[in-house]
Design an enzyme around this catalytic site. Structure first.
Site, PDB file in Angstrom:
ATOM      1  N   ASP A   1       0.868  -1.182   0.000  1.00 39.03           N
ATOM      2  CA  ASP A   1       0.000   0.000   0.000  1.00 39.03           C
ATOM      3  C   ASP A   1       0.902   1.229   0.000  1.00 39.03           C
ATOM      4  OD1 ASP A   1      -1.918  -1.996   0.488  1.00 39.03           O
ATOM      5  OD2 ASP A   1      -3.086  -0.697   1.818  1.00 39.03           O
TER       6      ASP A   1
ATOM      7  N   LYS B   1      -6.881   3.548  -3.286  1.00 41.03           N
ATOM      8  CA  LYS B   1      -7.302   3.518  -1.881  1.00 41.03           C
ATOM      9  C   LYS B   1      -7.584   4.933  -1.414  1.00 41.03           C
ATOM     10  CE  LYS B   1      -5.307   2.115   2.614  1.00 41.03           C
ATOM     11  NZ  LYS B   1      -4.154   1.453   3.241  1.00 41.03           N
TER      12      LYS B   1
ATOM     13  N   LYS C   1     -10.137   0.291  -2.508  1.00 42.09           N
ATOM     14  CA  LYS C   1     -10.009   0.001  -1.081  1.00 42.09           C
ATOM     15  C   LYS C   1     -10.390   1.225  -0.264  1.00 42.09           C
ATOM     16  CE  LYS C   1      -6.726  -1.273   2.587  1.00 42.09           C
ATOM     17  NZ  LYS C   1      -5.367  -1.755   2.920  1.00 42.09           N
TER      18      LYS C   1
END
Length: 233
Positions: A94, A158, A187
């Site tokens: 991430d 995300k 996400k």
């Protein structure tokens, strides 16, 4: 419920990112992840090898952060961090974009920064999620950030780190879903603390969400599932 508890569990990246977490907290967090069979444990770079060991044989993936939490590291620093995380056992990354560069509309920088990490990740079969930190962006820049991430090869976009003033919103998730092709997944992070919110982010297009309250969400799911089975028999 429209989704099974297993479906919900496989949306969860159990978050072990708070700076005050001790070694004992990491062990306890991995036990939670194993118990509920979540998708991944999202952890700090220094914890990757330990988390990998603790999750061995569980089927739960190891997810490491890169450029966390502000995204302002040099690209070569992010590349090194990604390489080290993968070497230590990370199966997903991430990464935080350079937020200031996106706000400065230096789109080539942002795209190249993401692509450098995507290239490292994909050369090892690792998934890359790109964090935009939406609370610092207007809707135009959120959309542009999503498109740059997709162009650069990201697997997910995300909403946020969970460490900024704002987290995931339903409006942002819908915008991100519309701004990307079906190849890119979404996400949510920051604010998913209940089963009902998990349902909402899924309906808005998210296939993963970050959570620290994994046990609460899953126990609520099991209880509700049990009640619905009783009601239908």
């Amino acid at each position: 419920m429209d989704y099974s508890c297993e479906d919900i569990a496989k949306m969860i990246d159990h978050s072990l990112l708070r700076p005050e977490l001790t070694d004992e907290d990491i062990v306890a967090g991995c036990e939670v992840a194993r118990k509920y069979q979540v998708a991944a444990v999202c952890c700090r770079p220094s914890d990757v090898s330990r988390v990998k060991e603790l999750l061995q044989g569980s089927g739960v993936k190891v997810d490491a952060v890169v450029g966390f939490p502000h995204g302002s590291h040099k690209t070569k620093t992010k590349v090194f961090e990604a390489e080290e995380a993968i070497k230590d056992g990370a199966e997903e990354l991430d990464m935080v974009i350079h937020i200031g560069k996106l706000r400065s509309r230096d789109f080539d920088y942002v795209r190249n920064d993401i692509k450098a990490i995507a290239d490292v990740a994909h050369s090892h079969g690792v998934i890359l999620k790109v964090i935009l930190e939406n609370c610092y962006l207007d809707d135009e820049l959120k959309e542009i950030g999503c498109k740059l991430a997709e162009e650069a090869g990201a697997d997910f976009v995300k909403t946020s780190t969970g460490f900024s003033p704002g987290g995931a919103t339903i409006e942002d998730l819908k915008l991100m879903r519309q701004a990307t092709s079906p190849r890119v997944q979404i996400k949510a992070a920051g604010g998913v603390r209940s089963l009902d919110m998990a349902f909402k982010v899924r309906e808005a297009g998210a296939t993963r969400f970050g959570a620290t309250r994994t046990a609460d969400i899953m126990e609520e799911c099991y209880q509700r599932e049990k009640q619905e089975k009783k009601g239908c028999c």
